[in-house]
Design a protein around this motif. Structure first.
Motif: not given
Length: 787
Positions: A85, A554, A564
């Motif tokens: 992330r 993402d 994310l």
């Protein structure tokens, strides 16, 4: 691996990309060893690439440039390192340089030679021995260059400049930049590259279309064979239909003649196929159409197209497969992965299809919002899972040049994938875009010309719930009208086949469905997914529903956490959340009995103090459940048919408000027809908690590219997930393997579960061991053989 499976693992059935030959036995070379057949030599160019980072020196495209200081990488590859992330598009929005040194295999002497690229994000320009081969703009479809006469027998240098900037190329180009598209697109050569040598005349494409599938007497296969010849040609093409055992079912020989170099298409009709078995959901009967080009009676080249016999129609009364109505039950899928972006090898792409079909019990998947890996589509063919494939794009439509690229992408997508029986509709409109009647009339008509047997669609949303200017066969609607109170889905539009192509997502109630969220939020996701599928199935005019989304991905568009999107029923590591419970239960108990609570049996920090509460949701495919707490019978519960009348296996609800004193154990027994088919235990006592470590595969290929996922998670003594566990997991790898992932991994940031991938090393067979260690949960080890 069987030879038949080998033929279809990496063979591309597309214009300009010849499939592997069947004229003699072939073997896939490890990491670049040639694949030899009687007529074709294919060399995978996946290993020993030199990656120089940003392209700042024009001389880097020239053969004499010193690239000894460049790093050595293996394809598929992403230009920047990524975590799971907090991605930053500014990191990859540059121009990058790759270089590859190669020799032509001796078998290529006298043959025509091509370079094939399966995918480069976002634009790629190959340079061979200092000369540009021309740029290709667009990241999701293949491109090819003939290098006959340009490539030397030895000492070739292939340089590729990869432009990963925000280009006016679908889906990109919006003035506001990467945040305008609801998925990140990290740059790189993220799909395979190969060197292919073929005869002077070869079969460039075979398109095989079953016709009158439900009529055994008139059933046939219409086959178009495209011949590419460098010289005039006089010969013929033998077209055969072969069953899974390789036996010839039907054959036809047709003349092939060309008075000048170029391309021509030869048509053949295969009849006498009355005994073939139909391709169906969960019954993937597949056949090979093998076309062999002969000159003066000698076979010089062949091409394999794998097909299935099935009739798929969207009608006003729903979707029909092989003459019966089938309610579509599925999810959308992005091919975005942690750590690598979209750059995962075929094995990993195929595993996503297995998760969707075997764990989530989907009968259909939407490839959102671009053509995805051919390995994923091959797996859908082999599993018997339906596919909605669509052109790259997301809401934005640019000017005339941009729109021309959309039309080009439609053509390339259909040519690449039209032999896949799993694909039942083409998405030829940019997802959620304005109508653009002229553009989408062009794409529709092109699709009908290239593939007359399939219907077209395009997903709309919001205020575009109208037939005005919609020119496709199937109206697909992304329905986010429901709220946390589960408002009804919009009814089908009259007079046109109707499909709900998205629902739930992250717009219903809470904006996140993170593992770190409260159990009430996580359970709500399962409830909402059950409700929308139930509503869609209740209306016979609706073909079904494909909910949003299979896996977290993402993005920085809309509601994100650390960039994310947490709206998947599986997390970014493909591990099911509580939200997946409703999907896990939708399978015949004779195949697999399931008891999947939409709650955790946990009383630690972050969990409800008195248990899951008065209306705890249990997703199961049993007739009844017997629930015991602390060894005492708590309740007999049955599926909530009244609340989920049209769901095949409705969830059950039970009061699990409990006193946690004494660490009560939960037991759920499932009965079908009076027989106990499954019993699950859940422990409140944390003393037996441990770290579970599991690999998807125990055997890999030592080609430097192959990889498998390793999942580690906190579990109780019975293997049930334990949420909200903190601290880190530390990973060590021994043997010929490479760790792909964060080390250490912050277990608490993903609710007690995480994953990494293990990749092989080129030409280094042996035993790979990965050990994961957690301070409070101990350690676990997996062993993987690389050969």
């Amino acid at each position: 691996m069987s030879r038949r499976r080998l033929l279809h693992t990496g063979a591309a059935s597309m214009l300009g990309l010849a499939a592997l030959p069947v004229l003699s036995a072939a073997a896939r070379g490890a990491g670049g060893a040639p694949v030899r057949g009687a007529a074709t030599v294919t060399v995978p160019l996946v290993s020993n690439w030199r990656f120089g980072g940003r392209f700042v020196n024009d001389n880097a495209t020239q053969p004499g440039f010193d690239d000894s200081g460049y790093g050595v990488v293996t394809l598929p590859h992403t230009v920047v390192p990524l975590s799971w992330r907090d991605w930053n598009p500014a990191a990859w929005e540059h121009v990058w340089i790759y270089r590859k040194h190669f020799d032509l295999p001796p078998d290529a002497a006298g043959l025509r030679v091509f370079l094939d690229f399966d995918g480069v994000l976002t634009a790629g320009t190959p340079w061979l021995n200092g000369a540009s081969l021309g740029a290709h703009r667009g990241g999701y479809l293949p491109f090819s260059h003939e290098i006959t006469g340009r490539a030397r027998s030895s000492g070739n240098v292939l340089a590729v400049t990869v432009d990963s900037r925000w280009l006016p190329v679908p889906p990109s180009g919006h003035p506001s930049g990467a945040g305008a598209v609801d998925y990140f697109q990290p740059g790189g050569i993220y799909r395979p590259v190969r060197l292919r040598a073929v005869p002077q005349a070869f079969l460039a494409d075979v398109y095989a279309r079953p016709v009158n599938v439900l009529d055994p007497v008139n059933r046939r296969v219409e086959v178009d064979c495209t011949v590419d010849a460098a010289t005039p040609l006089s010969g013929d093409i033998v077209v055969e239909l072969r069953d899974p055992d390789g036996s010839v079912v039907a054959t036809r020989t047709v003349p092939a003649a060309m008075t000048a170099p170029g391309r021509t298409t030869v048509h053949a009709t295969l009849t006498g196929v009355d005994a073939v078995r139909l391709w169906d959901v969960g019954e993937p009967n597949l056949y090979d159409v093998v076309a062999t080009l002969r000159v003066d009676g000698t076979a010089v080249h062949d091409h394999v197209a794998r097909i299935g016999f099935r009739e798929a129609r969207f009608e006003n009364g729903g979707f029909h497969l092989n003459g019966r109505r089938l309610t579509l039950f599925g999810l959308n899928r992005h091919q975005i992965y942690p750590y690598t972006g979209m750059a995962m090898p075929d094995r990993v792409q195929r595993h996503d299809a297995r998760i969707l079909f075997e764990e989530f019990n989907c009968n259909m998947v939407r490839c959102a919002h671009y053509p995805q890996s051919t390995a994923f589509l091959d797996a859908c063919d082999e599993l018997g899972m339906l596919v909605f494939e669509e052109v790259p794009g997301w809401q934005y439509v640019g000017g005339a040049a941009w729109q021309d690229l959309v039309v080009r992408d439609v053509e390339q997508m259909i040519r690449r994938d039209r032999n896949h029986p799993s694909i039942v509709t083409w998405g030829v409109q940019v997802n959620e875009s304005a109508p653009y009647r002229d553009l989408y009339t062009r794409t529709r008509d092109l699709a009908k010309r290239l593939d007359p047997g399939r219907q077209t669609t395009g997903a709309l949303h919001g205020g575009r719930y109208t037939r005005t200017d919609f020119v496709q066969d199937v109206y697909s609607y992304n329905d986010y009208t429901h709220t946390d109170q589960v408002a009804p889905l919009r009814p089908p539009l009259p007079g046109i086949p109707f499909l709900v192509s998205e629902a739930v997502g992250s717009l219903a109630g809470p904006h996140f469905y993170r593992r770190t969220d409260s159990q009430a939020v996580q359970a709500r996701q399962a409830y909402l997914h059950g409700q929308v599928h139930n509503q869609a199935a209740a209306d016979s005019r609706t073909a079904g529903l494909l909910a949003w989304q299979a896996f977290d991905y993402d993005s920085m568009n809309g509601f994100t956490d650390h960039r994310l999107k947490c709206n998947g029923v599986g997390d970014t590591f493909r591990v099911p959340k509580l939200g997946a419970a409703i999907y896990q239960a939708q399978v015949d108990p004779r195949v697999r009995p399931v008891i999947a609570p939409a709650f955790y049996w946990d009383f630690g920090p972050g969990s409800p103090a008195n248990g899951p509460g008065a209306r705890a949701m249990i997703c199961a495919n049993c007739d009844r459940l017997e629930v015991y707490v602390g060894g005492t019978h708590r309740a007999t519960v049955r599926p909530d048919v009244a609340g989920f009348e049209y769901l095949r296996y409705p969830p059950s609800f039970v009061d699990l408000t409990v006193d946690p004193a004494g660490d009560p154990e939960l037991r759920i027994d499932g009965y079908v027809g009076g027989e106990l088919v499954l019993s699950r235990l859940f422990s409140a006592n944390t003393e037996g908690d441990r770290l579970s470590v599991v690999a998807d595969d125990d055997a890999l290929t030592a080609d430097g590219s192959d990889a498998t996922r390793v999942v580690f998670r906190a579990v109780d003594r019975y293997g049930a997930p334990r949420p909200y566990v903190g601290d880190e997991v530390r990973l060590t790898v021994s043997g010929p393997g490479v760790l792909v992932g964060d080390n250490p991994f912050p277990l608490g940031q993903n609710g007690g579960v995480g994953a990494v991938w293990v990749r092989t090393r080129l030409g280094q067979p042996g035993t790979i061991r990965l050990t994961a260690t957690h301070a409070g949960l101990g350690a676990g080890t997996v062993t993987i053989e690389s050969a």
